[in-house]
Design a protein around this motif. Structure first.
Motif, PDB file in Angstrom:
ATOM      1  N   GLN A 199      -7.251  -6.796  -7.048  1.00 55.83           N
ATOM      2  CA  GLN A 199      -8.213  -7.861  -6.724  1.00 55.83           C
ATOM      3  C   GLN A 199      -8.290  -8.177  -5.235  1.00 55.83           C
ATOM      4  O   GLN A 199      -9.309  -8.618  -4.753  1.00 55.83           O
ATOM      5  CB  GLN A 199      -7.803  -9.149  -7.442  1.00 55.83           C
ATOM      6  N   ARG A 200      -7.172  -8.011  -4.530  1.00 60.46           N
ATOM      7  CA  ARG A 200      -7.180  -8.380  -3.115  1.00 60.46           C
ATOM      8  C   ARG A 200      -7.338  -7.166  -2.215  1.00 60.46           C
ATOM      9  O   ARG A 200      -6.947  -7.204  -1.038  1.00 60.46           O
ATOM     10  CB  ARG A 200      -5.896  -9.154  -2.738  1.00 60.46           C
ATOM     11  N   ILE A 201      -7.923  -6.118  -2.730  1.00 59.87           N
ATOM     12  CA  ILE A 201      -8.144  -4.938  -1.885  1.00 59.87           C
ATOM     13  C   ILE A 201      -8.972  -5.362  -0.669  1.00 59.87           C
ATOM     14  O   ILE A 201      -9.765  -6.311  -0.743  1.00 59.87           O
ATOM     15  CB  ILE A 201      -8.844  -3.821  -2.691  1.00 59.87           C
ATOM     16  N   CYS A 202      -8.750  -4.686   0.437  1.00 58.75           N
ATOM     17  CA  CYS A 202      -9.422  -5.056   1.687  1.00 58.75           C
ATOM     18  C   CYS A 202     -10.932  -5.149   1.497  1.00 58.75           C
ATOM     19  O   CYS A 202     -11.585  -4.186   1.081  1.00 58.75           O
ATOM     20  CB  CYS A 202      -9.120  -4.013   2.758  1.00 58.75           C
ATOM     21  N   ILE A 203     -11.475  -6.308   1.864  1.00 54.63           N
ATOM     22  CA  ILE A 203     -12.925  -6.505   1.702  1.00 54.63           C
ATOM     23  C   ILE A 203     -13.700  -5.711   2.759  1.00 54.63           C
ATOM     24  O   ILE A 203     -14.883  -5.441   2.603  1.00 54.63           O
ATOM     25  CB  ILE A 203     -13.243  -8.018   1.776  1.00 54.63           C
ATOM     26  N   GLY A 204     -12.995  -5.343   3.843  1.00 57.55           N
ATOM     27  CA  GLY A 204     -13.692  -4.680   4.953  1.00 57.55           C
ATOM     28  C   GLY A 204     -13.509  -3.176   4.973  1.00 57.55           C
ATOM     29  O   GLY A 204     -13.813  -2.526   5.969  1.00 57.55           O
TER      30      GLY A 204
ATOM     31  N   PHE B 151     -16.604  -0.987   5.735  1.00 60.09           N
ATOM     32  CA  PHE B 151     -16.994  -1.298   7.115  1.00 60.09           C
ATOM     33  C   PHE B 151     -16.049  -0.572   8.083  1.00 60.09           C
ATOM     34  O   PHE B 151     -16.476   0.110   9.016  1.00 60.09           O
ATOM     35  CB  PHE B 151     -16.907  -2.817   7.315  1.00 60.09           C
ATOM     36  N   ALA B 152     -14.741  -0.708   7.826  1.00 56.35           N
ATOM     37  CA  ALA B 152     -13.737  -0.128   8.732  1.00 56.35           C
ATOM     38  C   ALA B 152     -13.850   1.394   8.776  1.00 56.35           C
ATOM     39  O   ALA B 152     -13.793   1.998   9.850  1.00 56.35           O
ATOM     40  CB  ALA B 152     -12.332  -0.531   8.285  1.00 56.35           C
ATOM     41  N   LEU B 153     -14.021   2.004   7.624  1.00 54.65           N
ATOM     42  CA  LEU B 153     -14.091   3.468   7.578  1.00 54.65           C
ATOM     43  C   LEU B 153     -15.343   3.978   8.295  1.00 54.65           C
ATOM     44  O   LEU B 153     -15.296   4.941   9.052  1.00 54.65           O
ATOM     45  CB  LEU B 153     -14.103   3.962   6.129  1.00 54.65           C
TER      46      LEU B 153
ATOM     47  N   PHE C  81      -2.643   4.034  -0.207  1.00 53.54           N
ATOM     48  CA  PHE C  81      -3.299   2.722  -0.390  1.00 53.54           C
ATOM     49  C   PHE C  81      -3.348   1.933   0.920  1.00 53.54           C
ATOM     50  O   PHE C  81      -2.886   0.809   1.006  1.00 53.54           O
ATOM     51  CB  PHE C  81      -2.633   1.929  -1.526  1.00 53.54           C
ATOM     52  N   PRO C  82      -3.973   2.518   1.952  1.00 45.23           N
ATOM     53  CA  PRO C  82      -3.998   1.838   3.253  1.00 45.23           C
ATOM     54  C   PRO C  82      -4.716   0.495   3.199  1.00 45.23           C
ATOM     55  O   PRO C  82      -4.459  -0.374   4.033  1.00 45.23           O
ATOM     56  CB  PRO C  82      -4.755   2.814   4.157  1.00 45.23           C
ATOM     57  N   PHE C  83      -5.614   0.340   2.221  1.00 51.72           N
ATOM     58  CA  PHE C  83      -6.376  -0.913   2.120  1.00 51.72           C
ATOM     59  C   PHE C  83      -5.868  -1.797   0.986  1.00 51.72           C
ATOM     60  O   PHE C  83      -6.559  -2.716   0.564  1.00 51.72           O
ATOM     61  CB  PHE C  83      -7.857  -0.595   1.911  1.00 51.72           C
ATOM     62  N   GLY C  84      -4.663  -1.537   0.485  1.00 50.02           N
ATOM     63  CA  GLY C  84      -4.138  -2.329  -0.633  1.00 50.02           C
ATOM     64  C   GLY C  84      -4.779  -1.863  -1.928  1.00 50.02           C
ATOM     65  O   GLY C  84      -5.165  -0.692  -2.068  1.00 50.02           O
ATOM     66  N   GLY C  85      -4.913  -2.778  -2.879  1.00 54.75           N
ATOM     67  CA  GLY C  85      -5.512  -2.402  -4.156  1.00 54.75           C
ATOM     68  C   GLY C  85      -5.687  -3.621  -5.023  1.00 54.75           C
ATOM     69  O   GLY C  85      -5.289  -4.733  -4.654  1.00 54.75           O
TER      70      GLY C  85
ATOM     71  N   THR D 278       2.762  -7.623   0.325  1.00 57.69           N
ATOM     72  CA  THR D 278       3.695  -8.257  -0.611  1.00 57.69           C
ATOM     73  C   THR D 278       2.924  -8.928  -1.742  1.00 57.69           C
ATOM     74  O   THR D 278       1.752  -9.271  -1.595  1.00 57.69           O
ATOM     75  CB  THR D 278       4.558  -9.335   0.092  1.00 57.69           C
ATOM     76  N   ARG D 279       3.610  -9.086  -2.859  1.00 55.29           N
ATOM     77  CA  ARG D 279       3.054  -9.807  -4.000  1.00 55.29           C
ATOM     78  C   ARG D 279       4.164 -10.676  -4.569  1.00 55.29           C
ATOM     79  O   ARG D 279       5.337 -10.293  -4.541  1.00 55.29           O
ATOM     80  CB  ARG D 279       2.589  -8.838  -5.105  1.00 55.29           C
ATOM     81  N   GLU D 280       3.775 -11.843  -5.099  1.00 59.60           N
ATOM     82  CA  GLU D 280       4.764 -12.704  -5.726  1.00 59.60           C
ATOM     83  C   GLU D 280       4.676 -12.515  -7.233  1.00 59.60           C
ATOM     84  O   GLU D 280       3.583 -12.603  -7.806  1.00 59.60           O
ATOM     85  CB  GLU D 280       4.461 -14.155  -5.354  1.00 59.60           C
TER      86      GLU D 280
ATOM     87  N   LEU E  88      -9.582 -11.385  13.166  1.00 59.03           N
ATOM     88  CA  LEU E  88      -8.329 -10.660  13.408  1.00 59.03           C
ATOM     89  C   LEU E  88      -8.182  -9.467  12.471  1.00 59.03           C
ATOM     90  O   LEU E  88      -7.978  -8.339  12.917  1.00 59.03           O
ATOM     91  CB  LEU E  88      -7.120 -11.596  13.304  1.00 59.03           C
ATOM     92  N   ALA E  89      -8.317  -9.701  11.144  1.00 57.58           N
ATOM     93  CA  ALA E  89      -8.180  -8.588  10.183  1.00 57.58           C
ATOM     94  C   ALA E  89      -9.258  -7.549  10.444  1.00 57.58           C
ATOM     95  O   ALA E  89      -9.084  -6.378  10.137  1.00 57.58           O
ATOM     96  CB  ALA E  89      -8.288  -9.096   8.747  1.00 57.58           C
ATOM     97  N   GLY E  90     -10.367  -7.986  11.008  1.00 58.63           N
ATOM     98  CA  GLY E  90     -11.503  -7.098  11.191  1.00 58.63           C
ATOM     99  C   GLY E  90     -11.484  -6.297  12.470  1.00 58.63           C
ATOM    100  O   GLY E  90     -12.392  -5.503  12.704  1.00 58.63           O
ATOM    101  N   HIS E  91     -10.480  -6.476  13.340  1.00 62.24           N
ATOM    102  CA  HIS E  91     -10.503  -5.603  14.530  1.00 62.24           C
ATOM    103  C   HIS E  91      -9.160  -4.950  14.855  1.00 62.24           C
ATOM    104  O   HIS E  91      -9.109  -3.778  15.186  1.00 62.24           O
ATOM    105  CB  HIS E  91     -11.078  -6.342  15.754  1.00 62.24           C
ATOM    106  N   GLU E  92      -8.073  -5.685  14.682  1.00 64.63           N
ATOM    107  CA  GLU E  92      -6.751  -5.122  15.020  1.00 64.63           C
ATOM    108  C   GLU E  92      -6.418  -3.896  14.178  1.00 64.63           C
ATOM    109  O   GLU E  92      -5.865  -2.920  14.678  1.00 64.63           O
ATOM    110  CB  GLU E  92      -5.702  -6.169  14.669  1.00 64.63           C
ATOM    111  N   THR E  93      -6.736  -3.998  12.880  1.00 63.48           N
ATOM    112  CA  THR E  93      -6.426  -2.924  11.933  1.00 63.48           C
ATOM    113  C   THR E  93      -7.182  -1.640  12.272  1.00 63.48           C
ATOM    114  O   THR E  93      -6.594  -0.570  12.336  1.00 63.48           O
ATOM    115  CB  THR E  93      -6.864  -3.374  10.530  1.00 63.48           C
ATOM    116  N   THR E  94      -8.483  -1.783  12.508  1.00 65.81           N
ATOM    117  CA  THR E  94      -9.290  -0.599  12.803  1.00 65.81           C
ATOM    118  C   THR E  94      -8.869  -0.012  14.149  1.00 65.81           C
ATOM    119  O   THR E  94      -8.837   1.216  14.320  1.00 65.81           O
ATOM    120  CB  THR E  94     -10.791  -0.956  12.806  1.00 65.81           C
TER     121      THR E  94
END
Ligand code: HEM
Length: 324
Positions: free
Chosen positions: A267-272, A275-277, A261-265, A202-204, A131-137
């Motif tokens: 430690q949890r920055i987008c792993i893909g 690939f997506a770009l 920061f479209p991919f966040g930032g 979001t972050r807690e 899901l994260a790997g196709h909807e976003t792109t």
């Protein structure tokens, strides 16, 4: 996809972008033809989007274990996506050594103590990547085409550059093919600035803090909005204007780090993200070299957005497909 378009003069853009990115993530990560499930996945995601919007909305929903109509619909959609993922896992069991892809890596992964991932963990990882790997792109590409169609000068410039571009070459050299490739990338980045595919994260807060005079209690959920920051006139001049050259080499570096920061930032920055770009640039360059997409609808200036984890247009974007 281009072959399919040859027999059509109008397309539903988001649907087409979702199909092609689904096909790519399925091939790249699972060596499987996931595209044949495109219609089911799309329908299930639509239910989950609506459900998610209800759950974060003001009208309370029942807890998950109560069989309310809302919960039944959500579970049905989750089951449909699970069915696709379980089919992938079942087809691979016992044959993991034959492939070198993410699916095989998850099935054969062992901790230092020799434990393997349980089925639920594997399922969770696969669903996330699927899901994260196709909807976003797909969202990024849809907004890029939409902005290009509304900015014919940029669209034509992209067409001129794309024919020579090698989108895998987006850094380094300042001349020739790298420049062309760089412009393809700038078109995608600038679209993700105005229409970030993920509009908030979001972050807690672990501990109490103070940010710019605001008290943040421990445990508070802090919302960081790409949508708001990317359109802040203090950070971006004339923020709603589509100007890919804002991301030209040298320009972007002059901006504050987290103004984009479209991919966040962290430690949890987008792993893909790479690939997506790469994927978005390849699709953009190939399609723009072959056909011209012209907006049929919506024709009004600012389309409403539909936001539920990812942000897409709130109505179908219909494009005419013609030769240049
Ligand atoms: C334009 C396309 C994409 C955008 C805008 C995007 C955006 C994001 C963002 C903002 C996050 C961080 C979420 C947070 O901090 O709470 C994220 C995480 C993630 N993305 Fe992407 N993404 C894209 C493409 C992809 C692709 C192609 C893949 C898979 C190949 C992918 C897989 C993931 C995963 C697994 C995470 C979670 C990482 C973690 O928590 O460690 N994304 N993405």
């Amino acid at each position: 996809m281009l072959d399919r378009w040859a027999s059509r003069d109008e397309i539903d853009l988001l649907e087409q972008m979702e199909r092609v990115t689904l096909s790519i993530i399925g091939t790249a990560m699972f060596s499987a033809d996931v595209e044949r499930h495109a219609a089911d996945i799309r329908a299930a995601l639509q239910v989950l989007r609506r459900g998610f919007q209800r759950e974060v909305g003001v009208v309370p929903t029942f807890p998950e274990w109560i069989p309310s109509p809302h919960n039944r619909r959500m579970q049905g959609a989750i089951d449909d996506i699970d069915a696709v993922v379980h089919e992938l896992i079942d087809a691979r069991r016992g044959r993991a050594d034959e492939y070198d892809d993410l699916l095989s890596k998850l099935l054969t992964a062992r901790t230092d103590e020799g434990a393997r991932m349980d089925d639920e963990q594997i399922r969770d990882e696969l669903v996330t990547v699927l899901l994260a790997g196709h909807e976003t792109t797909a969202a990024a590409l849809t907004w890029t085409w939409y902005l290009l169609a509304n900015n014919p000068g940029v669209h034509e410039r992209l067409h001129d550059h794309a024919a020579d571009a090698d989108p895998t070459e987006t850094v380094g050299s300042s001349a020739g093919a790298a420049d062309d490739a760089s412009f393809v990338k700038q078109c995608v980045q600038e679209a993700m600035r105005i229409y970030p595919p993920v509009p908030v994260i979001t972050r807690e807060a672990i501990d109490p803090d103070e940010i710019d005079g605001y008290e943040i209690p421990a445990g508070a959920e802090v919302v960081l909005s790409q949508f708001v920051v990317h359109r802040d006139p203090d950070l971006w001049e004339d923020p709603l204007a589509y100007r890919p050259e804002r991301f030209a080499p040298g320009e972007r570096e002059a901006q504050p780090t987290y103004s984009f920061f479209p991919f966040g930032g962290g430690q949890r920055i987008c792993i893909g993200r790479l690939f997506a770009l790469a994927e978005a640039q390849l699709i953009l360059a190939r399609v723009v070299s072959e056909v011209r997409l012209t907006l049929r609808s919506p024709t009004h200036d600012t389309p409403a957005v539909d936001s539920a984890v990812t942000m897409v247009p709130d109505e179908p974007v219909e494009m005419a497909v013609t030769d240049w």
